[in-house]
Design an enzyme around this catalytic site. Structure first.
Site, mmCIF file in Angstrom:
data_model
loop_
_atom_site.group_PDB
_atom_site.id
_atom_site.type_symbol
_atom_site.label_atom_id
_atom_site.label_comp_id
_atom_site.label_asym_id
_atom_site.label_seq_id
_atom_site.Cartn_x
_atom_site.Cartn_y
_atom_site.Cartn_z
ATOM 1 N N GLU A 164 0.801 -1.232 0.000
ATOM 2 C CA GLU A 164 0.000 0.000 0.000
ATOM 3 C C GLU A 164 0.829 1.274 0.000
ATOM 4 O OE1 GLU A 164 -2.840 -0.088 3.183
ATOM 5 O OE2 GLU A 164 -4.046 -1.614 2.206
ATOM 6 N N GLU A 371 -5.620 -8.523 1.199
ATOM 7 C CA GLU A 371 -6.311 -8.098 2.423
ATOM 8 C C GLU A 371 -7.773 -7.843 2.098
ATOM 9 O OE1 GLU A 371 -4.620 -4.780 4.664
ATOM 10 O OE2 GLU A 371 -2.590 -5.513 4.282
HETATM 11 C C1 FCB Z 1 -4.428 -1.606 5.524
HETATM 12 C C2 FCB Z 1 -3.065 -2.036 6.033
HETATM 13 C C3 FCB Z 1 -3.104 -2.990 7.184
HETATM 14 C C4 FCB Z 1 -4.256 -2.747 8.127
HETATM 15 C C5 FCB Z 1 -5.544 -2.582 7.365
HETATM 16 C C6 FCB Z 1 -6.755 -2.376 8.228
HETATM 17 O O1 FCB Z 1 -4.327 -0.304 5.045
HETATM 18 O O2 FCB Z 1 -2.323 -2.664 5.008
HETATM 19 O O3 FCB Z 1 -1.850 -2.947 7.826
HETATM 20 O O4 FCB Z 1 -3.994 -1.692 8.985
HETATM 21 O O5 FCB Z 1 -5.439 -1.528 6.456
#
Ligand code: FCB
Length: 466
Positions: A164, A371
């Site tokens: 990210e 994620e």
């Molecule tokens: C993302 C991050 C991760 C976590 C989630 C909720 O931006 O990659 O580390 O904090 O959000």
């Protein structure tokens, strides 16, 4: 045809600073997050990663829980200053051994490791020399990546360079809420360029090893929807796509910045300053897969009144909240939207749409959902954590993923965030994401949530039962 391909991986994810603790143990150097979170007022209730959820000492117990759950792959990040306390040079063998043991324990339980090399915890020593604003940090990153390839490449097949970039650059250099707390768009753009260069160099170095594996990049996937169908809102949405999405995908997947936006950043601030060969380096070292972190979409409205030419010519931030180019668009609440307690819109369709957008713009690159998850305050009933909203959230997103696969997307794995309740960067422990609860009043005891058993069943049925 089966909904999920046979070799599709059911995983879960974490990041080093958010779970490990042991922030100065066994020779580890400090990261920018260790230093930043020790400054009063920077994080919720001044939480820090000194102990986090003590995964450093309890990883065997945590892996036993993963194994019982049937987890097929675990995405974790390596703490750069644990391996190289000064960011480069001397290797901390105790740190190398920690991840080596972790990898062995995962493999012994048939869990495929996926490594993220950079999940935001830059060695403070490198920050002191300019951090990502200094091109030398990219060189140091490649030294660190090579060390990881050499020590773990015999056992680890899946690698990602950065997590990210929009978040650690945007918050680190524009809103200032993450370290190094700068408020300057021009500096953000230059730092971001060095990250892209570091990525390409690390991919190049990976291809020069004999590791039988694949290397990728992890980005936020955040679709944008216009508030209305007015020409202004639609134009604002296109701009949001260019700034928040294309800027972060195009260099990695095409080896080029989005042209119109590049003209503007060059005209306004003279950035990014590229060395000859940078874009060719990116083009020649495109990655094997893209990791997508999907949580929500944003609704976009035009924000008339200011134009980019009125932006401060030194690139200084004019207001918080947006990543530069203030005045051209704004994120607003979707009046029909369903939101989490942290005001993130729950919009599963966005996962299908986002994946199809990637396929349309960049072709058939393999995809992992690295994620996806719900941040919530989980209810405890009679001592049990009954996190039904999380189950609903994940179920709807697995449906959305199935739709994308049915439409021809090459998605190879799903890694909910997160395996265990962990430390949020700015929200302490009150925002929970995990399948496993951590009791901070009972010596960090682990407890399986309702979603743990639910996901166990999803995995066992290869997504059929959900
Ligand atoms: C993302 C991050 C991760 C976590 C989630 C909720 O931006 O990659 O580390 O904090 O959000």
């Amino acid at each position: 045809m089966a909904a999920f391909p046979d070799n599709f991986l059911w995983g879960a994810a974490t990041a080093a600073w958010q779970v490990e603790g042991a922030h100065d143990e066994d020779g580890k150097g400090l990261s920018i997050w260790d230093v930043f979170s020790h400054q009063p007022g920077t994080t919720y209730q001044d939480t820090n990663g000194d102990v986090a959820v003590d995964h450093y000492h309890r990883f065997r117990e945590d892996i036993a829980l993963m194994a019982e759950m049937g987890l097929q792959s675990y995405r974790f990040s390596i703490s750069w200053p644990r391996l190289l306390p000064a960011g480069r040079g001397e290797v901390n063998e105790a740190g190398v051994a920690f991840y080596s043991d972790l990898i062995d324990a995962l493999l012994a339980n048939n869990i495929e490791p996926m490594i993220t090399l950079y999940h935001w915890d830059l060695p403070q020593a490198l920050q002191d020399e300019g951090g990502w604003e200094s091109r030398a940090t990219a060189t140091a990153f490649v030294e660190y990546a090579r060390l990881c390839y050499a020590r773990y490449g015999d056992r680890v097949k899946r690698w990602a360079t950065f997590n990210e970039t929009i978040v650690f650059i945007g918050h680190g250099y524009i809103t200032g809420s993450h370290p190094p707390s700068v408020n300057n768009t021009a500096r953000a753009i230059q730092a971001c360029h060095h990250v892209f260069v570091a990525h390409a160099l690390a991919v190049q170095a990976f291809r020069n090893t004999d590791i039988q594996g694949e290397i990728g990049f992890v980005n936020v996937l955040q679709p944008h929807t216009p508030l209305t169908q007015s020409a202004e809102d639609i134009a604002a949405t296109e701009l949001a796509d260019a700034i928040h999405t294309h800027w972060f995908y195009d260099p990695i997947l095409k080896g080029a910045y989005p042209e119109e936006l590049l003209e503007q950043t060059q005209r306004l601030w003279g950035v990014p300053q590229c060395e000859p060969g940078d874009m060719a380096l990116l083009r020649d070292n495109r990655c094997d897969f893209i990791g997508l972190n999907y949580y929500r979409r944003e609704t976009v409205a035009a924000n008339p009144g200011e134009t980019s030419t009125q932006a401060n010519h030194s690139g200084e931030r004019q207001s918080a909240g947006e990543f530069g180019f203030k005045g051209l668009f704004k994120f607003v609440r979707n009046p029909q939207g369903v939101y989490t307690d942290w005001d993130w819109e729950i919009w599963p369709q966005g996962l299908t749409d986002g994946i199809m957008m990637i396929k349309a713009r960049y072709g058939d690159i393999p995809i992992y959902i690295t994620e996806n998850g719900l941040g919530a305050k989980d209810p405890i009933v009679d001592g049990e954590v009954v996190d039904d909203p999380r189950i609903d959230y994940l179920r709807m997103h697995i449906d959305a993923l199935e739709n994308a696969i049915a439409m021809g997307a090459d998605v190879r794995g799903y890694y909910p965030w997160s395996f265990i309740d962990l430390l949020s960067w700015l929200n302490g422990y009150k925002k929970q994401y995990g399948f496993v609860y951590v009791d901070h009043t009972q010596n960090l005891a682990r407890k399986r949530k309702k979603s743990y058993y639910w996901y166990q069943n999803v995995i066992a049925s290869h997504g059929e039962q959900r």
